[in-house]
Design an enzyme around this catalytic site. Sequence first.
Site, short mmCIF file in Angstrom:
data_model
loop_
_atom_site.label_atom_id
_atom_site.label_comp_id
_atom_site.label_asym_id
_atom_site.label_seq_id
_atom_site.Cartn_x
_atom_site.Cartn_y
_atom_site.Cartn_z
N ASP A 167 -7.24 -4.55 9.78
CA ASP A 167 -6.50 -3.28 9.67
C ASP A 167 -7.27 -2.17 10.37
OD1 ASP A 167 -4.85 -1.22 9.07
OD2 ASP A 167 -5.29 -1.15 6.92
N TRP B 233 0.86 -1.18 0.00
CA TRP B 233 0.00 0.00 0.00
C TRP B 233 0.90 1.23 0.00
CZ3 TRP B 233 -0.29 4.11 3.51
CH2 TRP B 233 -1.23 5.08 3.16
N LYS C 295 -6.95 2.57 -2.53
CA LYS C 295 -7.59 3.48 -1.57
C LYS C 295 -8.35 4.55 -2.34
CE LYS C 295 -6.59 5.76 2.84
NZ LYS C 295 -5.66 5.79 3.97
N HIS D 52 -8.61 -6.36 4.14
CA HIS D 52 -8.24 -5.58 5.32
C HIS D 52 -9.56 -5.21 5.97
CE1 HIS D 52 -3.82 -4.08 4.85
NE2 HIS D 52 -3.93 -5.38 5.01
N ASP E 8 -12.21 8.76 8.73
CA ASP E 8 -11.25 7.75 9.17
C ASP E 8 -11.62 6.38 8.59
OD1 ASP E 8 -9.08 6.62 10.67
OD2 ASP E 8 -10.60 5.78 12.01
N HIS F 184 -11.60 1.75 2.43
CA HIS F 184 -11.01 2.43 1.28
C HIS F 184 -11.97 2.62 0.12
CE1 HIS F 184 -6.55 1.56 2.49
NE2 HIS F 184 -7.27 2.11 3.46
N ASP G 192 -10.12 3.49 9.80
CA ASP G 192 -9.47 2.47 10.61
C ASP G 192 -10.01 2.32 12.03
OD1 ASP G 192 -7.22 1.86 8.64
OD2 ASP G 192 -7.04 4.02 8.87
N ASP H 285 -9.60 -3.15 1.31
CA ASP H 285 -9.71 -2.61 2.67
C ASP H 285 -11.10 -2.00 2.80
OD1 ASP H 285 -9.64 -0.64 4.84
OD2 ASP H 285 -7.48 -0.97 4.90
N GLU I 234 -2.98 -3.04 -2.63
CA GLU I 234 -4.12 -2.45 -1.91
C GLU I 234 -4.47 -1.05 -2.41
OE1 GLU I 234 -3.39 -2.11 2.30
OE2 GLU I 234 -5.37 -1.28 2.73
C1 RNT Z 1 -3.65 2.59 4.78
C2 RNT Z 1 -3.79 1.15 4.45
C3 RNT Z 1 -2.69 0.26 4.97
C4 RNT Z 1 -2.27 0.64 6.37
C5 RNT Z 1 -1.29 -0.32 6.98
C6 RNT Z 1 -0.65 0.22 8.21
O1 RNT Z 1 -4.75 3.32 4.46
O2 RNT Z 1 -5.02 0.67 4.89
O3 RNT Z 1 -3.07 -1.06 4.87
O4 RNT Z 1 -3.35 0.77 7.23
O5 RNT Z 1 -0.36 -0.69 6.05
ZN ZN Z 2 -5.39 -1.45 4.80
#
Ligand code: RNT
Ligand code: ZN
Length: 420
Positions: A327, A186, A229, A287, A295, A263, A297, A260, A227
Amino acid sequence: MSITKTLFEAAKEQYGALGVDVEKALATLATIPLSIHCWQGDDVGGFERAGAKLEGGGIEVTGNYPGRARSVEELRADLEAMYALLPGAHRLALHMSYGEFGGKPVDRDQVEPSHYRGWIDWAKAKGLKLDMNSTFFSHPKASSGFTLSSKDKGVRDFWIEHGKRTREVSSVIGKELGSPCIHNVWIPDGMKDYPADRIGYRRNLEHSLDEIFEKEYPLSQLKDAVESKLFGLGSEAYVVGSHEFYLGYAITRRKLLTLDMGHFHPTESVADKLSAILLYCDEALLHVSRPMRWDSDHVVTSSDELRLLAEEIVASGRLPQIHVGLDFFDATINRLGAWTIGARSMLKGLLAALLQPRERLLAAEEEGDWFARLQLFEQSKSLPLGAVWDYYCAAHDAPLEREIIDRVHGYERSVLSKRR
Ligand code: RNT
Ligand code: ZN
């Protein structure tokens, strides 16, 4: 065990009445390893510099709850405490910034397998398998906002070398632990405002990735994943590695695509994407996360999105090809607690999906009885999942749901609160 067992037997009957084989669901759940991210334990700090803090690169960790792991020893202790709270055998996802560098500055283009020796030995001793992530952020050469897609060849070459070295390290890990190490890429590359040359950066990224992946390793040792985003802090207008970019890349280069959950646009469903992607990609990495406004995460909980994703994972019939990674990172609460809630929620989601009356659902759909299908979905939501989950936890020597608070508080008192 006795009350747990009694409730379980009653639950089994209820599920059985709908044609669900509970024992089979439990046996299947035990074969699904989560790839648990190391970075919840120290707010994505890593061990390159003492007390390192995440800087730049489109990820933000908020909060300063005491107890963050400050060394590899502390992180491993916390990880062991976390795995003890989970039923089943799980993996660990590392980041390259978590190497052991012996107090010496080792730049990202200098990392070697020897820096991860300690992790490999520890994993062997604990019976854990490892996955890896290249670290393309928290570094002066990422501060321009560009890494692999940079217009500066020097910057690109630096990060290409990092990617190559990560793959070498990952292949050693996979070989030594006897399980393919999934290496995830990523990058934070993007722009705050409208770029004039969108395709130029994407072309650079395509070429950089091709260079990184040039060397072939056996799939028994290493599998690469990419990955995407949608946006990040400071990359609101443009992200080089968008979903379309990586979908095309993963299909044409036969790489794993990483989805993810944080994302995508909030109205998009990662659960829905899975079945489409699996038609064209052999494998996928997830993820699992919980987006909240800007956010991506937050700690994973038993949300509708999680439930739907777990249902698709199970319905795909491709469990071994879907790698379930976590994640998220929350620095405002007890970090062991954050990890535990997230990982256990994921497992509970998978269990709920495995306990769905699949045959009845499929039959209702085939018959065009969409009322019955909807009713079956609703009915399964109030079935006694908790009784089955508790039994599963007890059978795997993991605490029951009602024991989690005491266990996490206990670790906080005896270990985390002493880290001042
Ligand atoms: C960031 C990505 C990635 C990170 C990690 C720490 O937006 O999701 O996967 O969260 O690599
Ligand atoms: Zn991620």
